[in-house]
Scaffold this motif. Structure first.
Motif, PDB file in Angstrom:
ATOM      1  N   VAL A 151       3.071   1.756  -8.541  1.00  0.00           N
ATOM      2  CA  VAL A 151       2.020   1.088  -9.311  1.00  0.00           C
ATOM      3  C   VAL A 151       0.752   1.091  -8.456  1.00  0.00           C
ATOM      4  N   LEU A 152      -0.338   1.621  -9.040  1.00  0.00           N
ATOM      5  CA  LEU A 152      -1.585   1.758  -8.268  1.00  0.00           C
ATOM      6  C   LEU A 152      -2.571   0.659  -8.640  1.00  0.00           C
ATOM      7  N   ASP A 153      -3.397   0.284  -7.687  1.00  0.00           N
ATOM      8  CA  ASP A 153      -4.464  -0.655  -8.032  1.00  0.00           C
ATOM      9  C   ASP A 153      -5.605   0.114  -8.709  1.00  0.00           C
ATOM     10  N   ASN A 154      -6.544  -0.620  -9.305  1.00  0.00           N
ATOM     11  CA  ASN A 154      -7.604   0.046 -10.081  1.00  0.00           C
ATOM     12  C   ASN A 154      -8.429   1.009  -9.245  1.00  0.00           C
ATOM     13  N   GLY A 155      -8.645   0.643  -7.980  1.00  0.00           N
ATOM     14  CA  GLY A 155      -9.437   1.509  -7.084  1.00  0.00           C
ATOM     15  C   GLY A 155      -8.768   2.856  -6.924  1.00  0.00           C
ATOM     16  N   ALA A 156      -7.458   2.840  -6.678  1.00  0.00           N
ATOM     17  CA  ALA A 156      -6.737   4.101  -6.458  1.00  0.00           C
ATOM     18  C   ALA A 156      -6.757   4.965  -7.721  1.00  0.00           C
ATOM     19  N   VAL A 157      -6.596   4.330  -8.899  1.00  0.00           N
ATOM     20  CA  VAL A 157      -6.617   5.087 -10.161  1.00  0.00           C
ATOM     21  C   VAL A 157      -7.962   5.784 -10.310  1.00  0.00           C
ATOM     22  N   LYS A 158      -9.019   5.043 -10.015  1.00  0.00           N
ATOM     23  CA  LYS A 158     -10.367   5.585 -10.166  1.00  0.00           C
ATOM     24  C   LYS A 158     -10.574   6.785  -9.217  1.00  0.00           C
ATOM     25  N   LEU A 168      -3.009   7.440  -1.184  1.00  0.00           N
ATOM     26  CA  LEU A 168      -2.706   6.746   0.072  1.00  0.00           C
ATOM     27  C   LEU A 168      -1.922   5.467  -0.224  1.00  0.00           C
ATOM     28  N   ALA A 169      -1.141   5.055   0.770  1.00  0.00           N
ATOM     29  CA  ALA A 169      -0.312   3.855   0.600  1.00  0.00           C
ATOM     30  C   ALA A 169      -1.153   2.627   0.271  1.00  0.00           C
ATOM     31  N   VAL A 170      -2.381   2.610   0.794  1.00  0.00           N
ATOM     32  CA  VAL A 170      -3.234   1.443   0.619  1.00  0.00           C
ATOM     33  C   VAL A 170      -3.504   1.129  -0.852  1.00  0.00           C
ATOM     34  N   GLY A 171      -3.442   2.143  -1.718  1.00  0.00           N
ATOM     35  CA  GLY A 171      -3.743   1.939  -3.134  1.00  0.00           C
ATOM     36  C   GLY A 171      -2.527   1.563  -3.965  1.00  0.00           C
ATOM     37  N   VAL A 172      -1.375   1.388  -3.319  1.00  0.00           N
ATOM     38  CA  VAL A 172      -0.142   1.118  -4.071  1.00  0.00           C
ATOM     39  C   VAL A 172       0.203  -0.369  -3.989  1.00  0.00           C
ATOM     40  N   THR A 173       0.472  -0.979  -5.155  1.00  0.00           N
ATOM     41  CA  THR A 173       0.779  -2.415  -5.142  1.00  0.00           C
ATOM     42  C   THR A 173       2.271  -2.695  -5.310  1.00  0.00           C
ATOM     43  N   ALA A 174       2.995  -1.791  -5.963  1.00  0.00           N
ATOM     44  CA  ALA A 174       4.434  -2.017  -6.147  1.00  0.00           C
ATOM     45  C   ALA A 174       5.168  -0.682  -6.206  1.00  0.00           C
ATOM     46  N   VAL A 175       6.441  -0.719  -5.841  1.00  0.00           N
ATOM     47  CA  VAL A 175       7.261   0.494  -5.809  1.00  0.00           C
ATOM     48  C   VAL A 175       8.522   0.221  -6.624  1.00  0.00           C
ATOM     49  N   GLU A 176       8.803   1.098  -7.594  1.00  0.00           N
ATOM     50  CA  GLU A 176      10.015   0.911  -8.411  1.00  0.00           C
ATOM     51  C   GLU A 176      10.939   2.106  -8.252  1.00  0.00           C
ATOM     52  N   GLY A 177      12.228   1.854  -8.357  1.00  0.00           N
ATOM     53  CA  GLY A 177      13.198   2.949  -8.305  1.00  0.00           C
ATOM     54  C   GLY A 177      13.701   3.185  -6.899  1.00  0.00           C
ATOM     55  N   ASN A 178      14.569   4.186  -6.791  1.00  0.00           N
ATOM     56  CA  ASN A 178      15.193   4.455  -5.511  1.00  0.00           C
ATOM     57  C   ASN A 178      15.113   5.947  -5.240  1.00  0.00           C
ATOM     58  N   PHE A 179      13.978   6.387  -4.743  1.00  0.00           N
ATOM     59  CA  PHE A 179      13.757   7.817  -4.539  1.00  0.00           C
ATOM     60  C   PHE A 179      13.779   8.160  -3.059  1.00  0.00           C
ATOM     61  N   ARG A 208       7.959   0.930   0.154  1.00  0.00           N
ATOM     62  CA  ARG A 208       7.849  -0.538   0.005  1.00  0.00           C
ATOM     63  C   ARG A 208       7.267  -1.159   1.272  1.00  0.00           C
ATOM     64  N   LYS A 209       7.655  -0.575   2.412  1.00  0.00           N
ATOM     65  CA  LYS A 209       7.153  -1.145   3.677  1.00  0.00           C
ATOM     66  C   LYS A 209       5.676  -0.830   3.914  1.00  0.00           C
ATOM     67  N   ILE A 210       5.221   0.317   3.436  1.00  0.00           N
ATOM     68  CA  ILE A 210       3.840   0.705   3.783  1.00  0.00           C
ATOM     69  C   ILE A 210       2.844   0.459   2.647  1.00  0.00           C
ATOM     70  N   LYS A 211       3.331   0.022   1.478  1.00  0.00           N
ATOM     71  CA  LYS A 211       2.405  -0.160   0.345  1.00  0.00           C
ATOM     72  C   LYS A 211       1.307  -1.166   0.711  1.00  0.00           C
ATOM     73  N   GLY A 212       0.119  -0.866   0.226  1.00  0.00           N
ATOM     74  CA  GLY A 212      -1.013  -1.755   0.474  1.00  0.00           C
ATOM     75  C   GLY A 212      -1.592  -1.631   1.877  1.00  0.00           C
ATOM     76  N   GLN A 213      -1.019  -0.760   2.675  1.00  0.00           N
ATOM     77  CA  GLN A 213      -1.438  -0.664   4.086  1.00  0.00           C
ATOM     78  C   GLN A 213      -2.269   0.593   4.338  1.00  0.00           C
ATOM     79  N   PRO A 214      -3.231   0.492   5.235  1.00  0.00           N
ATOM     80  CA  PRO A 214      -3.966   1.711   5.604  1.00  0.00           C
ATOM     81  C   PRO A 214      -3.040   2.696   6.360  1.00  0.00           C
ATOM     82  N   SER A 215      -3.343   3.988   6.261  1.00  0.00           N
ATOM     83  CA  SER A 215      -2.456   5.020   6.817  1.00  0.00           C
ATOM     84  C   SER A 215      -2.213   4.858   8.314  1.00  0.00           C
ATOM     85  N   GLU A 216      -3.233   4.312   9.028  1.00  0.00           N
ATOM     86  CA  GLU A 216      -3.032   4.224  10.488  1.00  0.00           C
ATOM     87  C   GLU A 216      -1.971   3.184  10.865  1.00  0.00           C
TER      88      GLU A 216
END
Ligand code: GLU
Length: 376
Positions: free
Chosen positions: A286-293, A303-314, A343-351
């Protein structure tokens, strides 16, 4: 369209077959190898990246073991390949070293490329090597797989590698000048095919008329099929004689040489469609509005920073949908991290990835080349 695409191509796969490389069984033809290597060096100086797919291991192994005829048992052919691979890479390495170029050995199987995770790993390694200016030298891993030994002489593998790295051109060097509409040895009126469209139903029939060499497994048919495969990710293919002087440079200059097989679609469209056809959804980001844009506006990587939620088991390399906050799908692509990692890196900057996971594969969650936007 074909020649223009060839001239523009900046990433090539060059495939060299056994009969050509080993002078039909007389051991590696080092003089010929030196000529191709010299040309590849010149292509590199023009900014063209080259992956070499080379057969010849079985044949060189047979020579080293003193075997006059190709053994029937597959396990003996595999043993010969294991012996010969040493000579093959040694010969290439010393040729490339004379031009100050490093080489890398890549042994692959078809299964490696069918498995999403290994597919992504192979892709990242090859792209990294190219970025480093190294020449990857690919062969089938004959110890664990026998597809090419049995049928393909690496033609299929070359097609798969073309898809894998999204090369724009696949050059198949062989001991024949290209393709005729029927076997020229039995039909004096045989017409040479300069250019054909991938997907033309006549192509395979024409290719079946030819024969394979004594050593190589592949004939024109496996080459045509490799070209068809390459066309699916938008690449042009050229089947030409490896003995023609400056063959690679002539091709790069757009000279009419060999048989060219062109994709029916514009390369970018073909590549995206090919990616889309690989897709079986395994989860959702699930992406935030910024990432979609940003995805829509610039087609950039996710990038992980634009992700707010992760579903499924991939797992890494599987396909996930990217949805907006309302649940509408905006894109799908091959994900670089597993669901747990995501799930661990969502919402976080790549560094922060390395600190959070203890390692870092790629800076992006999905690379732009592995991402297909869904029209809204
Ligand atoms: N991978 C094999 C090789 O390099 C394929 C060619 C063959 O079967 O002769 O030798």
């Amino acid at each position: 369209m074909g020649r223009a695409q060839v001239i523009k191509a900046r990433r090539w796969v060059v495939k060299v077959g056994s009969s050509l490389l080993t002078n039909d069984g007389a051991g590696l033809d080092r003089a010929l190898m030196a000529l191709w290597v010299e040309q590849i060096h010149r292509l590199r100086t023009r900014g063209i990246e080259v992956v070499l797919v080379s057969s010849g291991a079985v044949s060189e192994g047979m020579k080293r073991l003193g075997w006059q005829t190709r053994p029937h048992a597959l396990h003996e052919q595999q043993a010969a390949a294991a012996v010969g691979q040493m000579g093959l890479v040694q010969a290439y390495e010393s040729c490339f070293q004379q031009h100050g170029l490093h080489t890398a050995q890549i042994l692959l199987t078809h299964d490696d490329l069918a498995d999403r995770q290994r597919y992504l790993n192979a892709r990242s390694t090859l792209r990294t090597l190219l970025k480093l200016g190294v020449i990857p030298i690919v062969n089938e891993n004959d110890t664990v797989a026998v597809e090419e030994i049995r049928f393909g002489d690496n033609d299929t593998l070359a097609g798969l590698v073309t898809n894998l790295i999204e090369a724009e051109l696949l050059v198949m060097l062989t001991d024949q000048v290209g393709m005729f509409d029927c076997d020229p040895r039995s039909n004096p009126g045989a017409q040479f095919i300069h250019e054909a469209q991938a997907g033309d139903p006549k192509l395979e029939t024409m290719a079946s008329g030819g024969s394979s060499g004594r050593l190589g497994r592949g004939g024109m048919l496996t080459k045509v099929r490799a070209a068809e495969r390459a066309a699916r990710s938008g690449a042009v293919s050229v089947i030409a004689s490896g003995r023609e002087s400056d063959v690679l440079l002539q091709i790069a200059d757009g000279k009419q040489l060999g048989t060219m097989i062109v994709p029916t679609q514009e390369p970018l469209v073909a590549r995206k469609q090919w990616l889309a056809s690989q897709l079986k959804l395994r989860g959702k980001l699930v992406l935030d509005n910024g990432a979609v844009k940003v995805l829509h506006a610039s087609g950039s990587s996710l990038l992980a920073v634009g992700v707010t939620a992760v579903e499924g088991n991939f797992r890494r390399g599987e396909v996930v949908a990217c949805v907006d906050t309302q649940g509408h799908e905006v894109a799908r692509g091959l994900v670089n991290y597993s669901a747990d990692e995501a799930r661990k890196i969502k919402g976080q900057p790549s560094e922060n990835i390395e600190a959070l996971l203890g390692y870092v594969d790629e800076a992006e969650l999905i690379n732009r080349d592995n991402l297909v936007l869904i029209a809204s």
